[in-house]
Design a protein around this motif. Structure first.
Motif, mmCIF file in Angstrom:
data_model
loop_
_atom_site.group_PDB
_atom_site.id
_atom_site.type_symbol
_atom_site.label_atom_id
_atom_site.label_comp_id
_atom_site.label_asym_id
_atom_site.label_seq_id
_atom_site.Cartn_x
_atom_site.Cartn_y
_atom_site.Cartn_z
ATOM 1 N N PHE A 107 11.424 4.118 -2.799
ATOM 2 C CA PHE A 107 10.057 3.733 -3.139
ATOM 3 C C PHE A 107 9.319 4.969 -3.624
ATOM 4 N N ALA A 108 8.755 4.895 -4.830
ATOM 5 C CA ALA A 108 7.979 6.007 -5.377
ATOM 6 C C ALA A 108 6.490 5.662 -5.445
ATOM 7 N N SER A 109 6.202 4.459 -5.917
ATOM 8 C CA SER A 109 4.821 4.002 -6.023
ATOM 9 C C SER A 109 4.838 2.489 -6.220
ATOM 10 N N THR A 110 3.703 1.874 -5.961
ATOM 11 C CA THR A 110 3.601 0.439 -6.173
ATOM 12 C C THR A 110 3.724 0.128 -7.664
ATOM 13 N N PRO B 44 0.830 -1.210 0.000
ATOM 14 C CA PRO B 44 0.000 0.000 0.000
ATOM 15 C C PRO B 44 0.865 1.261 0.000
ATOM 16 N N GLU B 45 0.762 2.041 -1.061
ATOM 17 C CA GLU B 45 1.569 3.255 -1.192
ATOM 18 C C GLU B 45 1.418 4.186 0.013
ATOM 19 N N ALA B 46 0.195 4.297 0.505
ATOM 20 C CA ALA B 46 -0.076 5.215 1.614
ATOM 21 C C ALA B 46 0.645 4.811 2.902
ATOM 22 N N SER C 59 11.177 -1.986 -1.892
ATOM 23 C CA SER C 59 12.154 -1.591 -2.912
ATOM 24 C C SER C 59 13.350 -2.531 -2.935
ATOM 25 N N GLY D 193 8.155 0.739 2.487
ATOM 26 C CA GLY D 193 8.644 1.108 1.152
ATOM 27 C C GLY D 193 10.083 0.687 0.920
ATOM 28 N N ALA E 53 3.841 3.459 2.912
ATOM 29 C CA ALA E 53 5.246 3.254 2.556
ATOM 30 C C ALA E 53 6.213 3.662 3.668
ATOM 31 N N ASN F 272 5.452 1.740 -9.916
ATOM 32 C CA ASN F 272 6.868 1.849 -10.273
ATOM 33 C C ASN F 272 7.653 0.657 -9.725
ATOM 34 N N LEU F 273 7.331 0.245 -8.519
ATOM 35 C CA LEU F 273 7.968 -0.918 -7.912
ATOM 36 C C LEU F 273 7.783 -2.153 -8.798
#
Length: 166
Positions: free
Chosen positions: A77-80, A26-28, A46, A42, A30, A82-83
């Motif tokens: 970590f930038a976003s899921t 979950p990005e929120a 990563s 995050g 991270a 992107n991951l």
């Protein structure tokens, strides 16, 4: 059967399972961490997403010094999304390098160093099993705990999880 042909089925299975776990990050959350000494969610995700890149390095180079090369450092970590893109690209490139390796390539010694000091030297095939696959499986287990503690449904790994039963 070649060494690469014996490694690839396990590689494919573990990468697919890991991708399923990474898709749920979950990005929120991270920046969440279970302890002050632990990586954030995050950072852990990563690191896992970057581990297949070390498989490529294992196949293309004779050694890695984790303290000086920057190759062992995971991206921020930038976003899921992107991951997952990074993980998929790392898996694709590592798999191609493994698939094209001869048995002789797989038995060549490979050395991990830290600040110039040898940590260990193993045949490439053993490096793939320990430094890449077992290392990733270890961190994937940590990630499953992070997800559980954040009320994220944990996918099946080697059998059903409590979230996938029924």
């Amino acid at each position: 059967m070649s060494i690469a042909a014996t490694v690839l089925p396990e590689f494919d299975q573990e990468m697919a399972t890991t991708r399923t776990m990474l898709e749920r990050v979950p990005e929120a959350r991270a920046q969440w961490t279970p302890h002050a000494k632990a990586w954030t969610l995050g950072q852990l995700a990563s690191h896992i997403g970057n581990l297949p890149r070390l498989g490529l390095i294992t196949m293309e180079a004779d050694e890695l010094d984790v303290s000086s090369s920057g190759a062992g450092k995971s991206p921020e970590f930038a976003s899921t999304a992107n991951l997952i893109r990074t993980f998929d690209e790392n898996v694709r490139r590592a798999r191609a390098a493994i698939e094209s390796a001869s048995d002789s390539d797989m038995m060549e010694p490979w050395t991990l160093r830290n600040a110039g000091k040898t940590v260990w030297t193993l045949p490439r095939a053993a490096v793939l099993r320990s430094f890449i696959l077992s290392h990733m499986i270890h961190h994937r287990g940590q990630l499953s705990v992070y997800l559980r503690l954040n009320d994220v449904h944990v996918p099946a790994v080697y059998g059903p999880s409590p979230d996938t039963r029924g």
